[in-house]
Motif scaffolding. Sequence first.
Motif, PDB file in Angstrom:
ATOM      1  N   ASP A  12       6.190  -3.488   0.342  1.00 21.84           N
ATOM      2  CA  ASP A  12       7.205  -3.316   1.164  1.00 21.84           C
ATOM      3  C   ASP A  12       7.135  -1.882   1.515  1.00 21.84           C
ATOM      4  O   ASP A  12       7.575  -1.465   2.694  1.00 21.84           O
ATOM      5  N   ASP A  13       6.635  -0.968   0.575  1.00 25.40           N
ATOM      6  CA  ASP A  13       6.733   0.473   1.027  1.00 25.40           C
ATOM      7  C   ASP A  13       5.427   0.917   0.775  1.00 25.40           C
ATOM      8  O   ASP A  13       5.005   1.460  -0.528  1.00 25.40           O
ATOM      9  N   PRO A  14       4.481   0.954   1.852  1.00 27.48           N
ATOM     10  CA  PRO A  14       2.897   1.280   1.415  1.00 27.48           C
ATOM     11  C   PRO A  14       2.979   2.917   1.048  1.00 27.48           C
ATOM     12  O   PRO A  14       2.170   3.155   0.042  1.00 27.48           O
ATOM     13  N   ALA A  15       3.515   3.750   1.595  1.00 26.91           N
ATOM     14  CA  ALA A  15       3.458   5.074   1.259  1.00 26.91           C
ATOM     15  C   ALA A  15       3.745   5.265  -0.375  1.00 26.91           C
ATOM     16  O   ALA A  15       3.097   6.005  -1.108  1.00 26.91           O
ATOM     17  N   ALA A  16       4.845   4.513  -0.638  1.00 32.55           N
ATOM     18  CA  ALA A  16       5.243   4.741  -2.206  1.00 32.55           C
ATOM     19  C   ALA A  16       4.252   4.030  -2.935  1.00 32.55           C
ATOM     20  O   ALA A  16       4.092   4.595  -4.092  1.00 32.55           O
ATOM     21  N   TYR A  17       3.750   2.939  -2.713  1.00 29.72           N
ATOM     22  CA  TYR A  17       2.556   2.290  -3.430  1.00 29.72           C
ATOM     23  C   TYR A  17       1.519   3.126  -3.578  1.00 29.72           C
ATOM     24  O   TYR A  17       0.856   3.611  -4.592  1.00 29.72           O
TER      25      TYR A  17
END
Length: 368
Positions: free
Chosen positions: A112-117
Amino acid sequence: MATRDALWGYRDAFGDAFGRTHFRRFGPGVASSVGLGTYLGEPTDAVDDALRETLRLGIESGVNHVDTAANYRCGRSERVVGEALRDATVDREAVVVATKGGFLPFDGERPDDPAAYLRERFVDPGIVDPGDLAGAHSLAPGYLEWSLDRSLDRLGLETVDCYYVHNPETQLAQRSREAVYEALEVAFEALERRRIAGDVGAYGVATWDAFRVAEDADAYLSIREVLSRAEAAGESVGPDDDHGFAAIQLPFNVRMADAFTRANQFLPDDPDGEPISTLEFAHEAGLSVVTSASVGQGDLTADGAIPTGVDARLSGDTPAQRALNFARSAPGVTCSLVGTTDPDHLRENVAAGTFDPLGASAFDAVFE
């Protein structure tokens, strides 16, 4: 790992069903000039099942060059390639398997949040240093080795036959061209060590823009300089002065023919001479060329998509076959990749290899 005897044995088993030069020299032997791509498709179980079946069918039908990457379909494509190899009745040693590393992959699905992943998965554990990143891309040797290990795990293989550094021109958004060449040399040193260890048979670079664009373009890279960095890596790592840089991959089709039409490269022994095309350079340097987007990711499979004058010169019963045979006909091309999850399309693509490609003079005539 693909072996000479197994590759030639595969050619002997299937060669009579195909046209002239369907099998071409690659690695320790020969492999099909139509290759199985695995880039497209949603990261779902249904696509996994369909892709697994078409890969198995292709391998059992005379196509023994399979191409994938760590980030394709969120890492699922590598897993499916490995499963298809184990399901097929063909020995693994008779199949060329190539993969790529450079982009930070997801694991099975898009978060859902690629940057956070990416931060939590790669940066926080120290797998990548933020200073090495250009977006979600790294050339750092430690990361490439980590990525290679994960690829071997997902594929279920001890060795990949060709390991590409994936789209190194991505780094030009953050650093100078010279810095990218230096990063490639260090990356190649790591791959030389892995080649000596038997984890990769050979290596190369897979690009999108780098070798097609003009010299003054932001994304341009010189193959001469890239190759010289591989030569330096081979000398540095040893045990002799040889190196494992053997292949380049780039888009090539009837609408993206820059690798043939644009003179933007210079030979090592003639740096001040006339520029030549990427395909000519690769031929002179003894590098294999694998084409991606060979049917324009499907755009060239419709009636009328290929210019009429070109279409009339190409062999094939369908637009897809003629588009694929255009790419296979370019001088210096070793293999043209095409991907599908449809068994009927797979059979159509395989059958493209039953038609003879254009000869060199006929291919030249297309551009007159």
